[in-house]
Write a protein that holds these residues in place. Structure first.
Motif, PDB file in Angstrom:
ATOM      1  N   GLY A 142     -27.793 -97.487  81.651  1.00 31.24           N
ATOM      2  CA  GLY A 142     -27.191 -96.753  82.656  1.00 31.24           C
ATOM      3  C   GLY A 142     -26.634 -97.951  83.690  1.00 31.24           C
ATOM      4  N   THR A 143     -27.504 -98.750  84.112  1.00 34.38           N
ATOM      5  CA  THR A 143     -27.218 -99.877  84.933  1.00 34.38           C
ATOM      6  C   THR A 143     -26.180-100.846  84.273  1.00 34.38           C
ATOM      7  OG1 THR A 143     -29.602 -99.947  85.655  1.00 34.38           O
ATOM      8  CG2 THR A 143     -28.295-101.588  86.387  1.00 34.38           C
ATOM      9  N   ALA A 144     -26.313-101.216  83.083  1.00 32.08           N
ATOM     10  CA  ALA A 144     -25.085-102.042  82.363  1.00 32.08           C
ATOM     11  C   ALA A 144     -24.074-101.497  82.280  1.00 32.08           C
ATOM     12  CB  ALA A 144     -25.936-102.172  80.796  1.00 32.08           C
ATOM     13  N   ALA A 145     -24.077-100.045  82.106  1.00 34.10           N
ATOM     14  CA  ALA A 145     -22.639 -99.304  81.955  1.00 34.10           C
ATOM     15  C   ALA A 145     -22.044 -99.346  83.350  1.00 34.10           C
ATOM     16  CB  ALA A 145     -22.904 -97.733  81.577  1.00 34.10           C
ATOM     17  N   GLU A 146     -22.991 -99.167  84.488  1.00 41.00           N
ATOM     18  CA  GLU A 146     -22.328 -99.218  85.860  1.00 41.00           C
ATOM     19  C   GLU A 146     -21.613-100.794  86.118  1.00 41.00           C
ATOM     20  OE1 GLU A 146     -23.567 -96.956  88.329  1.00 41.00           O
ATOM     21  OE2 GLU A 146     -21.847 -97.591  88.966  1.00 41.00           O
ATOM     22  N   ALA A 147     -22.375-101.712  85.437  1.00 44.70           N
ATOM     23  CA  ALA A 147     -21.718-102.856  85.659  1.00 44.70           C
ATOM     24  C   ALA A 147     -20.378-103.150  84.987  1.00 44.70           C
ATOM     25  CB  ALA A 147     -22.713-104.136  85.177  1.00 44.70           C
ATOM     26  N   ALA A 148     -20.687-102.548  83.914  1.00 43.82           N
ATOM     27  CA  ALA A 148     -19.308-102.663  83.021  1.00 43.82           C
ATOM     28  C   ALA A 148     -18.329-102.033  83.536  1.00 43.82           C
ATOM     29  CB  ALA A 148     -19.541-102.389  81.570  1.00 43.82           C
ATOM     30  N   GLN A 205     -27.936-109.232  86.314  1.00 44.91           N
ATOM     31  CA  GLN A 205     -29.513-108.836  86.553  1.00 44.91           C
ATOM     32  C   GLN A 205     -29.999-108.040  85.320  1.00 44.91           C
ATOM     33  OE1 GLN A 205     -29.035-106.385  90.231  1.00 44.91           O
ATOM     34  NE2 GLN A 205     -28.063-108.194  91.443  1.00 44.91           N
ATOM     35  N   VAL A 206     -28.965-107.151  84.707  1.00 40.66           N
ATOM     36  CA  VAL A 206     -29.643-106.500  83.543  1.00 40.66           C
ATOM     37  C   VAL A 206     -30.293-107.338  82.475  1.00 40.66           C
ATOM     38  CG1 VAL A 206     -28.870-105.165  81.559  1.00 40.66           C
ATOM     39  CG2 VAL A 206     -28.006-104.632  83.831  1.00 40.66           C
ATOM     40  N   ILE A 207     -29.361-108.563  82.443  1.00 36.11           N
ATOM     41  CA  ILE A 207     -29.902-109.607  81.478  1.00 36.11           C
ATOM     42  C   ILE A 207     -31.181-110.328  81.878  1.00 36.11           C
ATOM     43  CG2 ILE A 207     -29.364-111.929  80.486  1.00 36.11           C
ATOM     44  CD1 ILE A 207     -26.537-110.963  80.335  1.00 36.11           C
ATOM     45  N   ASP A 208     -31.152-110.496  83.283  1.00 40.23           N
ATOM     46  CA  ASP A 208     -32.607-111.124  83.765  1.00 40.23           C
ATOM     47  C   ASP A 208     -33.701-110.244  83.359  1.00 40.23           C
ATOM     48  OD1 ASP A 208     -31.390-113.207  84.758  1.00 40.23           O
ATOM     49  OD2 ASP A 208     -31.457-112.463  86.883  1.00 40.23           O
ATOM     50  N   VAL A 220     -25.839-110.330  75.316  1.00 38.92           N
ATOM     51  CA  VAL A 220     -24.458-110.440  75.638  1.00 38.92           C
ATOM     52  C   VAL A 220     -24.058-108.894  76.255  1.00 38.92           C
ATOM     53  CG1 VAL A 220     -22.120-110.665  74.986  1.00 38.92           C
ATOM     54  CG2 VAL A 220     -24.060-112.031  73.907  1.00 38.92           C
ATOM     55  N   ILE A 221     -23.205-108.826  77.278  1.00 36.55           N
ATOM     56  CA  ILE A 221     -22.778-107.460  77.762  1.00 36.55           C
ATOM     57  C   ILE A 221     -21.196-107.712  77.916  1.00 36.55           C
ATOM     58  CG2 ILE A 221     -22.631-105.956  79.779  1.00 36.55           C
ATOM     59  CD1 ILE A 221     -25.383-107.014  80.454  1.00 36.55           C
ATOM     60  N   ARG A 222     -20.391-106.915  77.346  1.00 38.71           N
ATOM     61  CA  ARG A 222     -19.068-106.695  77.241  1.00 38.71           C
ATOM     62  C   ARG A 222     -18.478-105.567  77.940  1.00 38.71           C
ATOM     63  NH1 ARG A 222     -20.543-108.263  71.993  1.00 38.71           N
ATOM     64  NH2 ARG A 222     -20.090-110.333  71.601  1.00 38.71           N
ATOM     65  N   LEU A 251     -33.728-108.025  64.072  1.00 37.87           N
ATOM     66  CA  LEU A 251     -33.500-108.866  65.247  1.00 37.87           C
ATOM     67  C   LEU A 251     -32.110-108.387  65.834  1.00 37.87           C
ATOM     68  CD1 LEU A 251     -34.332-112.355  63.515  1.00 37.87           C
ATOM     69  CD2 LEU A 251     -35.749-111.018  64.968  1.00 37.87           C
ATOM     70  N   HIS A 252     -31.240-107.761  65.463  1.00 38.76           N
ATOM     71  CA  HIS A 252     -30.141-107.681  66.168  1.00 38.76           C
ATOM     72  C   HIS A 252     -29.817-106.299  66.428  1.00 38.76           C
ATOM     73  CE1 HIS A 252     -29.336-111.602  65.375  1.00 38.76           C
ATOM     74  NE2 HIS A 252     -29.573-111.556  63.916  1.00 38.76           N
ATOM     75  N   TYR A 253     -29.493-105.924  67.622  1.00 39.96           N
ATOM     76  CA  TYR A 253     -29.027-104.705  68.424  1.00 39.96           C
ATOM     77  C   TYR A 253     -28.032-104.704  69.076  1.00 39.96           C
ATOM     78  CZ  TYR A 253     -34.097-104.163  67.085  1.00 39.96           C
ATOM     79  OH  TYR A 253     -35.118-104.148  66.270  1.00 39.96           O
ATOM     80  N   ARG A 254     -27.238-103.379  68.887  1.00 38.80           N
ATOM     81  CA  ARG A 254     -25.805-103.480  69.704  1.00 38.80           C
ATOM     82  C   ARG A 254     -25.881-101.907  70.177  1.00 38.80           C
ATOM     83  NH1 ARG A 254     -20.308-105.481  68.470  1.00 38.80           N
ATOM     84  NH2 ARG A 254     -21.435-107.056  67.215  1.00 38.80           N
ATOM     85  N   ALA A 255     -25.614-101.651  71.489  1.00 34.59           N
ATOM     86  CA  ALA A 255     -25.523-100.421  71.663  1.00 34.59           C
ATOM     87  C   ALA A 255     -24.212-100.029  72.781  1.00 34.59           C
ATOM     88  CB  ALA A 255     -26.823 -99.967  72.718  1.00 34.59           C
ATOM     89  N   SER A 256     -23.747 -99.049  72.715  1.00 29.36           N
ATOM     90  CA  SER A 256     -22.575 -98.687  73.505  1.00 29.36           C
ATOM     91  C   SER A 256     -22.870 -98.217  74.728  1.00 29.36           C
ATOM     92  CB  SER A 256     -21.835 -97.570  72.636  1.00 29.36           C
ATOM     93  OG  SER A 256     -20.726 -96.934  73.591  1.00 29.36           O
ATOM     94  N   LEU A 257     -22.237 -98.755  76.022  1.00 29.90           N
ATOM     95  CA  LEU A 257     -22.548 -98.540  77.273  1.00 29.90           C
ATOM     96  C   LEU A 257     -21.716 -97.211  77.771  1.00 29.90           C
ATOM     97  CD1 LEU A 257     -22.452-102.260  78.501  1.00 29.90           C
ATOM     98  CD2 LEU A 257     -24.595-100.734  77.832  1.00 29.90           C
TER      99      LEU A 257
END
Ligand SMILES: Nc1nc2c(ncn2[C@@H]2O[C@H](COP(=O)(O)OP(=O)(O)OP(=O)(O)O)[C@@H](O)[C@H]2O)c(=O)[nH]1
Length: 413
Positions: free
Chosen positions: A54-60, A70-73, A85-87, A117-123
């Motif tokens: 939710g927060t990452a989507a808000e940022a995007a 902050q999300v990455i923190d 990585v956030i795109r 090890l690797h994850y990818r999610a749509s925001l």
């Protein structure tokens, strides 16, 4: 020594088997742990990504890199994270961070965790007013292989340490139980067998095995008991047969067969040692008349008394007194020359006189004696010739008037 080695072998084998089994059990436990760990990591990471979605989507949506940072923190604070990585929805990087890689993970860890090890999610951002949420970017997260690996290695160490400890505990328990119930009773049987006198196997110290009387160990002891008793009977029969074959039934001294064997053996050892060997022939005088007057039974008693008297004089180890046949006796004297044999014969004659057995046709029961001695090693006489010489001298004693000892071949005076 046998005792120690049996227990030690048992302990060693038990420990080896316990360790092998523990290693197999530990490996199975680790495999199951690995599955659980992988599932947990996947679940937890997916859950975390859902939480920050939710927060990452808000940022995007707001194109707000500070918020994305902050999300990455937050994600790095949760640990185990290698890269985030956030795109935005134009796939431009809004924020990213990667830990410097200090890869200690080996080939095995790579194989075990490389695929999770690797994850990818749509925001997904909820635009409100009933419209469906739409993708406004994506978040990509990679886990740190090193920290996953070290957790797993730590866990492996614990599992194997516990396995080895369990192995020792199980082995010690098994060793004690086996020792008490099997090895100790077996050692008791072994000790009893070792303490058994081979000449008297029937008197073996049969071990009491208490509660084993109904099982194979009890049966083993019973079988051994029967076997040893049968062996004892066999030995007794052998002794009886030996007795019958070597002892004269009337007098209890050696018989003719025994004389033949002992004389041959004495001759051989005299040859080897170069020592003289003497033979004394002794024949009871006028024994036919004795029997005729007093009866055969009295004659038998007299022969027994004479045998006892002779055996009471010829007592040196290596010497032999035998009944040669009828009323004739023979003595074999090892390492004895003619003079010494004569002294022995004199003592025998005195012993017979000492019996003072009345004879119906003479003053008392007497005997005539012929003696010969030779040194077999010098080859002057052979075995049979020495016997014949003593026999000849005996009959010379008879012809010379009886109750005397003849030691040479000179004509009687
Ligand atoms: N009672 C008894 N007599 C035996 C036994 N063996 C042999 N005799 C007897 O001993 C006697 C030996 O007799 P002979 O060989 O004639 O000799 P002898 O009468 O002793 O006379 P000399 O030897 O010449 O003094 C015989 O009568 C045998 O029967 C035995 O085991 N028991």
């Amino acid at each position: 020594m046998t005792r120690r080695s049996l227990t030690a072998k048992q302990a060693g084998l038990t420990l080896l088997i316990a360790i092998l089994l523990s290693i197999v059990a530990g490996a199975l436990e680790l495999a199951s742990d690995l599955r659980t760990l992988r599932d947990e990591v996947r679940e937890q990471t997916t859950h975390t990504l859902r939480l920050v979605n939710g927060t990452a989507a808000e940022a995007a949506f707001q194109l707000n890199p500070d918020l994305a940072d902050q999300v990455i923190d937050g994600l790095f604070a949760a640990g185990n994270v290698q890269q985030v990585v956030i795109r935005d929805d134009f796939e431009r990087v809004m924020a990213s961070r990667e830990l410097s890689r200090d890869s200690q993970a080996g080939w095995l860890i790579e194989r075990l965790f490389g695929d999770i090890l690797h994850y990818r999610a749509s925001l997904d951002y909820d635009l409100g007013q009933g419209s469906p949420s739409s993708s406004v970017g994506e978040i990509e997260l990679s886990l740190a292989l090193d920290s996953l690996g070290s957790a797993f290695i730590e866990r492996s160490r614990m599992v194997f340490l516990l396995s080895v400890l369990k192995a020792f505990a199980i082995a010690a328990l098994v060793v004690v139980v086996f020792h008490v119930f099997i090895t100790r009773p077996l050692l008791k049987v072994h000790t009893a067998i070792a303490a058994t006198d081979p000449q008297r196997p029937g008197e073996w110290p049969k071990p009491a095995l208490g509660h084993h009387h109904n099982d194979e160990l009890g049966e083993l002891v019973e079988s051994l008991d029967e076997l040893l008793n049968a062996f004892q009977r066999g030995l007794e029969q052998r002794d009886q047969l030996h007795q019958i074959s070597t002892v004269d039934g009337l007098t209890g001294i050696a018989n003719r067969r025994c004389f033949d064997d002992v004389y041959a053996a004495s001759w051989e050892s005299s040859v080897r040692e170069g020592t003289p060997l003497a033979v004394i022939f002794l024949d009871v005088d006028h024994f036919k008349a004795y029997n005729d007057h007093l009866g055969h039974a009295v004659g038998d008693d007299t022969l027994r008394a004479l045998a006892k008297a002779i055996a009471g004089v010829v007592t040196r180890p290596g010497d032999l007194v035998a009944r040669y046949g009828g009323e004739e006796f023979v003595c074999v004297l090892a390492n004895t020359d003619l003079d010494a044999a004569q002294r022995v014969a004199e003592r025998v004659r005195r012993a017979i006189h000492g019996l003072a057995l009345p004879h119906p046709e003479a003053e008392r029961v007497t005997a005539s004696v012929g003696i010969a001695s030779a040194t077999p090693a010098d080859g002057s006489l052979d075995r049979e010739q020495l016997l014949a010489l003593a026999d000849r001298r005996l009959y010379r004693a008879k012809r010379a008037g009886r109750d005397r000892i003849v030691i040479d071949d000179a004509p009687p005076a």
